[in-house]
Scaffold this motif. Structure first.
Motif, PDB file in Angstrom:
ATOM      1  N   ARG A 149       0.823  -1.206   0.000  1.00 39.31           N
ATOM      2  CA  ARG A 149       0.000   0.000   0.000  1.00 39.31           C
ATOM      3  C   ARG A 149       0.868   1.272   0.000  1.00 39.31           C
ATOM      4  O   ARG A 149       0.510   2.269  -0.624  1.00 39.31           O
ATOM      5  N   ALA A 150       2.004   1.208   0.685  1.00 38.44           N
ATOM      6  CA  ALA A 150       2.906   2.365   0.724  1.00 38.44           C
ATOM      7  C   ALA A 150       3.493   2.633  -0.662  1.00 38.44           C
ATOM      8  O   ALA A 150       3.598   3.792  -1.088  1.00 38.44           O
ATOM      9  N   VAL A 151       3.870   1.565  -1.366  1.00 35.57           N
ATOM     10  CA  VAL A 151       4.407   1.712  -2.725  1.00 35.57           C
ATOM     11  C   VAL A 151       3.354   2.316  -3.650  1.00 35.57           C
ATOM     12  O   VAL A 151       3.649   3.232  -4.437  1.00 35.57           O
ATOM     13  N   ILE A 152       2.118   1.833  -3.535  1.00 38.66           N
ATOM     14  CA  ILE A 152       1.023   2.363  -4.361  1.00 38.66           C
ATOM     15  C   ILE A 152       0.787   3.840  -4.053  1.00 38.66           C
ATOM     16  O   ILE A 152       0.585   4.653  -4.955  1.00 38.66           O
ATOM     17  N   TRP A 153       0.840   4.186  -2.761  1.00 30.74           N
ATOM     18  CA  TRP A 153       0.611   5.574  -2.353  1.00 30.74           C
ATOM     19  C   TRP A 153       1.693   6.489  -2.916  1.00 30.74           C
ATOM     20  O   TRP A 153       1.401   7.578  -3.414  1.00 30.74           O
ATOM     21  N   ILE A 154       2.947   6.063  -2.839  1.00 31.29           N
ATOM     22  CA  ILE A 154       4.058   6.870  -3.348  1.00 31.29           C
ATOM     23  C   ILE A 154       3.932   7.070  -4.857  1.00 31.29           C
ATOM     24  O   ILE A 154       4.126   8.174  -5.370  1.00 31.29           O
ATOM     25  N   GLU A 155       3.589   5.992  -5.580  1.00 30.83           N
ATOM     26  CA  GLU A 155       3.465   6.078  -7.034  1.00 30.83           C
ATOM     27  C   GLU A 155       2.323   7.002  -7.450  1.00 30.83           C
ATOM     28  O   GLU A 155       2.393   7.654  -8.498  1.00 30.83           O
ATOM     29  N   SER A 156       1.272   7.070  -6.645  1.00 28.06           N
ATOM     30  CA  SER A 156       0.128   7.916  -6.973  1.00 28.06           C
ATOM     31  C   SER A 156       0.258   9.332  -6.425  1.00 28.06           C
ATOM     32  O   SER A 156      -0.586  10.181  -6.693  1.00 28.06           O
ATOM     33  N   HIS A 157       1.308   9.590  -5.628  1.00 30.58           N
ATOM     34  CA  HIS A 157       1.523  10.934  -5.064  1.00 30.58           C
ATOM     35  C   HIS A 157       2.968  11.395  -5.313  1.00 30.58           C
ATOM     36  O   HIS A 157       3.613  11.946  -4.427  1.00 30.58           O
ATOM     37  N   LEU A 158       3.449  11.152  -6.527  1.00 36.93           N
ATOM     38  CA  LEU A 158       4.837  11.496  -6.845  1.00 36.93           C
ATOM     39  C   LEU A 158       5.100  12.995  -6.719  1.00 36.93           C
ATOM     40  O   LEU A 158       6.174  13.418  -6.284  1.00 36.93           O
ATOM     41  N   LEU A 159       4.116  13.815  -7.098  1.00 38.54           N
ATOM     42  CA  LEU A 159       4.280  15.269  -7.012  1.00 38.54           C
ATOM     43  C   LEU A 159       4.442  15.710  -5.556  1.00 38.54           C
ATOM     44  O   LEU A 159       5.299  16.542  -5.235  1.00 38.54           O
TER      45      LEU A 159
END
Length: 270
Positions: A225-235
């Motif tokens: 879930r952390a990886v998914i969150w980082i990928e979706s909040h790169l900005l």
């Protein structure tokens, strides 16, 4: 008369830019006050614990981490404050060197974390496992784990069965705990219109398969879930990284400029 005016002008001239000097002072002073606040919060959190800190959790204790970070910040920013105010080259060099060391350390950690993602995940997994094992022993760890699971909508590190690492939630038949095979309430999916948190919503979940568990909890582990969150909040991640790096770079540059100007001032006098 002209000679006297020339001497007066020479005496009034200074290589040290007061704007740079006082900007660096107030810049360091702001973070110095912030470091005191961090230390105070860490000490308060450590004192207010209902139980003594477990030695095994010392390195991942949020209160201890706050105190250590605050003390390091206090030392660095104190050197910056006094060095800029008193035009002390030695303190300014300590300030600049310390900031550079911290900045380079962060850069190395970030680069190694990127290129060795599997090893980084395993290392973080060990810390999370300790946090799960001592979930009931340390209130700060408990609040931290609950916050992470709520925010990332996850349960455990790999999946919800990781909570068997904990003595109270362990799912072996010999476990006498009333929370056997349960997961913390922070793993539970909120019900529509729910106003009071049901702290027993995760009881018996570890005995269920993935599909059945999905009905009441977040079955995915926090690692994915952390990886998914980082990928979706790169900005956002980029902005936070830049926000962390810019003050350090500014402190290094300003201190080096001030050191150079002070050295010119000393050279002109001699």
């Amino acid at each position: 008369m002209d000679r006297q005016v020339s001497l007066t002008t020479t005496e009034m001239f200074s290589f040290v830019n007061p704007w740079i000097r006082y900007f660096l002072f107030f810049f360091s002073f702001l973070f110095w006050v912030f470091s005191l606040l961090i230390v105070a919060i860490g000490v308060y959190a450590n004192v207010q614990k209902a139980t003594d800190a477990v030695r095994d959790t010392f390195l991942i204790d949020p209160a201890v981490i706050l105190i250590v970070v605050g003390v390091v910040m206090f030392f660095i920013t104190f050197c910056g404050c006094i060095g800029a105010l008193r035009e002390n080259i030695r303190l300014l060099k300590i300030f600049s060197f310390s900031l550079t060391l911290v900045f380079l350390t962060q850069m190395v950690i970030a680069i190694l974390g990127f290129f060795y993602s599997d090893q980084t995940r395993d290392t973080l997994g060990k810390f999370v496992k300790k946090a799960i094992v001592h979930y009931r022993d340390d209130l700060d760890l408990q609040n931290l784990m609950d916050y992470i699971q709520n925010e990332f909508k996850c349960c455990g590190w790999n999946n919800y069965t990781d909570w068997s690492w904990n003595l109270y939630f362990n799912c072996t038949p010999s476990n006498p705990s009333t929370e056997r095979c349960a997961v913390p309430f922070s793993c539970c999916t909120p019900l529509p219109g729910e106003t009071v948190i049901n702290t027993m919503c995760g009881f018996g979940v570890q005995t269920q398969n993935h599909m059945d568990a999905t009905k009441s909890i977040y079955p995915e582990g926090c690692a994915d879930r952390a990886v998914i969150w980082i990928e979706s909040h790169l900005l956002l991640v980029g902005a936070l990284t830049l926000g962390l790096a810019l003050p350090q770079i500014a402190g290094i540059v300003l201190s080096q400029i001030l050191i150079s100007e002070i050295q010119k001032e000393i050279g002109s006098v001699m």
